[in-house]
Design a protein around this motif. Structure first.
Motif, PDB file in Angstrom:
ATOM      1  N   GLY A   1      42.569  64.826  25.433  1.00  0.00           N
ATOM      2  CA  GLY A   1      42.570  65.039  24.137  1.00  0.00           C
ATOM      3  C   GLY A   1      44.028  64.912  23.551  1.00  0.00           C
ATOM      4  O   GLY A   1      44.274  64.381  22.296  1.00  0.00           O
ATOM      5  N   GLY A   2      45.000  64.900  24.372  1.00  0.00           N
ATOM      6  CA  GLY A   2      46.380  64.485  24.026  1.00  0.00           C
ATOM      7  C   GLY A   2      46.967  63.302  24.411  1.00  0.00           C
ATOM      8  O   GLY A   2      48.214  62.966  24.342  1.00  0.00           O
ATOM      9  N   ARG A   3      46.028  62.442  24.856  1.00  0.00           N
ATOM     10  CA  ARG A   3      46.343  61.122  25.542  1.00  0.00           C
ATOM     11  C   ARG A   3      46.972  60.177  24.331  1.00  0.00           C
ATOM     12  O   ARG A   3      47.673  59.333  24.828  1.00  0.00           O
ATOM     13  N   LEU A   4      46.337  60.318  23.132  1.00  0.00           N
ATOM     14  CA  LEU A   4      47.041  59.519  22.106  1.00  0.00           C
ATOM     15  C   LEU A   4      48.648  59.769  21.814  1.00  0.00           C
ATOM     16  O   LEU A   4      49.234  58.881  21.611  1.00  0.00           O
TER      17      LEU A   4
ATOM     18  N   SER B   1      40.378  68.656  29.909  1.00  0.00           N
ATOM     19  CA  SER B   1      40.165  68.194  28.550  1.00  0.00           C
ATOM     20  C   SER B   1      41.332  68.270  27.526  1.00  0.00           C
ATOM     21  O   SER B   1      41.169  67.352  26.667  1.00  0.00           O
ATOM     22  N   MET B   2      42.268  68.948  27.727  1.00  0.00           N
ATOM     23  CA  MET B   2      43.379  69.055  27.004  1.00  0.00           C
ATOM     24  C   MET B   2      44.274  67.790  27.137  1.00  0.00           C
ATOM     25  O   MET B   2      44.927  67.248  26.175  1.00  0.00           O
TER      26      MET B   2
ATOM     27  N   GLY C   1      48.928  72.061  23.551  1.00  0.00           N
ATOM     28  CA  GLY C   1      48.338  73.016  24.542  1.00  0.00           C
ATOM     29  C   GLY C   1      48.155  72.759  25.886  1.00  0.00           C
ATOM     30  O   GLY C   1      48.454  73.426  26.908  1.00  0.00           O
ATOM     31  N   PHE C   2      48.076  71.420  26.077  1.00  0.00           N
ATOM     32  CA  PHE C   2      48.274  70.953  27.644  1.00  0.00           C
ATOM     33  C   PHE C   2      49.669  71.529  28.209  1.00  0.00           C
ATOM     34  O   PHE C   2      49.755  71.898  29.311  1.00  0.00           O
ATOM     35  N   LEU C   3      50.840  71.119  27.407  1.00  0.00           N
ATOM     36  CA  LEU C   3      52.028  71.595  27.726  1.00  0.00           C
ATOM     37  C   LEU C   3      52.320  73.063  28.021  1.00  0.00           C
ATOM     38  O   LEU C   3      52.931  73.531  28.881  1.00  0.00           O
TER      39      LEU C   3
ATOM     40  N   VAL D   1      53.247  74.902  31.340  1.00  0.00           N
ATOM     41  CA  VAL D   1      54.520  75.683  31.397  1.00  0.00           C
ATOM     42  C   VAL D   1      53.877  77.129  31.915  1.00  0.00           C
ATOM     43  O   VAL D   1      54.680  77.753  32.952  1.00  0.00           O
ATOM     44  N   THR D   2      52.840  77.674  31.606  1.00  0.00           N
ATOM     45  CA  THR D   2      52.354  78.756  32.367  1.00  0.00           C
ATOM     46  C   THR D   2      52.077  78.579  33.918  1.00  0.00           C
ATOM     47  O   THR D   2      52.366  79.398  34.785  1.00  0.00           O
TER      48      THR D   2
END
Length: 334
Positions: A61-64, A57-58, A307-309, A313-314
């Motif tokens: 949402g960040g695809r753009l 989902s993140m 948020g996806f990054l 990273v986590t």
């Protein structure tokens, strides 16, 4: 033999009924066992599905942002809401630097606390001190942030950072890390507060695993003439190193995702600076500060991409910890 004779003396109908009851009970046990296995497997797969759903989902949402900026989103330093140009290197850098500072502070302090509670402190003191440490873990992060902003930041700007800038700043190698205006707000202050926040988690894990070391091992080392430090370093730590590394990574994961305390004292500046005294930004703080101000699709998508990054990273950090634990287990088995 007597039981066999008794069973042989029973009527044929009774023997059939007994065999039928046993088969029915056996079938019920097998069915219940299968249902239990399926239920716990479904619970485990639910966690994987939930984790994958959150990541996808993140990513969606960040695809753009990913389509607009491409790979530059990962290594660029600009963050211009007016010009609608965004990049994630500054928040990623701030997240990693503050978390590393926190770990460098929290690990030795947590080890000292666990060492004291398990090997040095009298029995009447161990319970109250352990309870106080566990209570620290229950303090909300916003309380740490307010304390840091109103108490710790003035202390750093008046006492610590001027000394660092004048005494360590001129040094050739590490000097650039401690050069800058003594504002109190910055990555060093944030790292110290994060270290204080994760000390209860790491020290609790260390204390629990230290108490699981067999007493005979420690008594044998003492009988050979070892000091308390030698017993801990040569017996306790090798015996519990896998769990200790796991506790450290648990604290690191908490530091990577911390939001409110970081937001108060980091400075929220999209500037890439080597100096630890300068304000910076982190992924969680950037999302918390600017999510309500996202007035365009690309702005909102960039924040979701952050948020996806943070998720990536986590995941990388925890995966590296898992690989380290497996390596330690193999070395221990060898």
């Amino acid at each position: 033999m007597a039981n066999n004779h008794l069973a042989a003396d029973l009527p044929v109908s009774s023997q059939k009924n007994t065999a039928g009851m046993r088969s029915r009970h056996s079938w019920k046990d097998v069915a219940a066992d299968k249902a239990f296995n399926w239920s716990i497997a479904a619970a485990a797969f639910f966690v994987l599905i939930l984790l994958s759903g959150a990541a996808l989902s993140m990513l969606w949402g960040g695809r753009l942002a990913f389509e607009t900026f491409g790979w530059r989103f990962f290594y660029g330093t600009e963050w211009d809401a007016v010009g609608k140009k965004f990049a994630a290197l500054v928040p990623i850098y701030g997240t990693l630097v503050t978390s590393i500072i926190a770990i460098l502070i929290a690990v030795p302090v947590s080890f000292g606390i666990a060492f004291f509670l398990t090997e040095v402190a009298p029995r009447w003191m161990r319970g109250p001190v352990a309870s106080a440490i566990e209570l620290l873990a229950g303090i909300p992060s916003i309380i740490y942030g307010m304390w840091g902003l109103f108490v710790f930041v003035p202390f750093m700007s008046d006492n610590v950072e001027p000394w660092l800038d004048s005494n360590i700043g001129p040094l050739p190698v590490i000097g650039p890390l401690f050069q800058g205006a003594p504002m109190g707000i910055g990555m060093l202050t944030t790292g110290i507060i994060l270290g204080i926040m994760i000390i209860p988690f790491i020290s609790s894990v260390m204390r629990d695993v230290f108490t699981l070391v067999p007493v005979t091992l420690k008594h044998s080392a003492y009988a050979l003439g070892c000091t308390t430090w030698e017993v801990v370093w040569d017996v306790v730590l090798p015996y519990t190193r896998t769990a200790v590394v796991g506790g450290i990574m648990l604290g690191l994961g908490r530091a990577l995702g911390e939001t409110m305390a970081v937001t108060f004292v980091l400075g929220n500046a999209h500037n890439l600076s080597v100096s630890l005294l300068e304000p910076g930004n982190s992924i969680a703080a950037a999302i918390a500060n600017e999510f309500t101000e996202a007035d365009s699709d690309i702005y909102l998508s960039s924040l979701i991409a952050l948020g996806f990054l943070l998720f990536i990273v986590t995941f990388i950090v925890l995966a590296a910890a898992k690989l380290m634990l497996r390596r330690l287990e193999r070395q221990k088995g060898a």
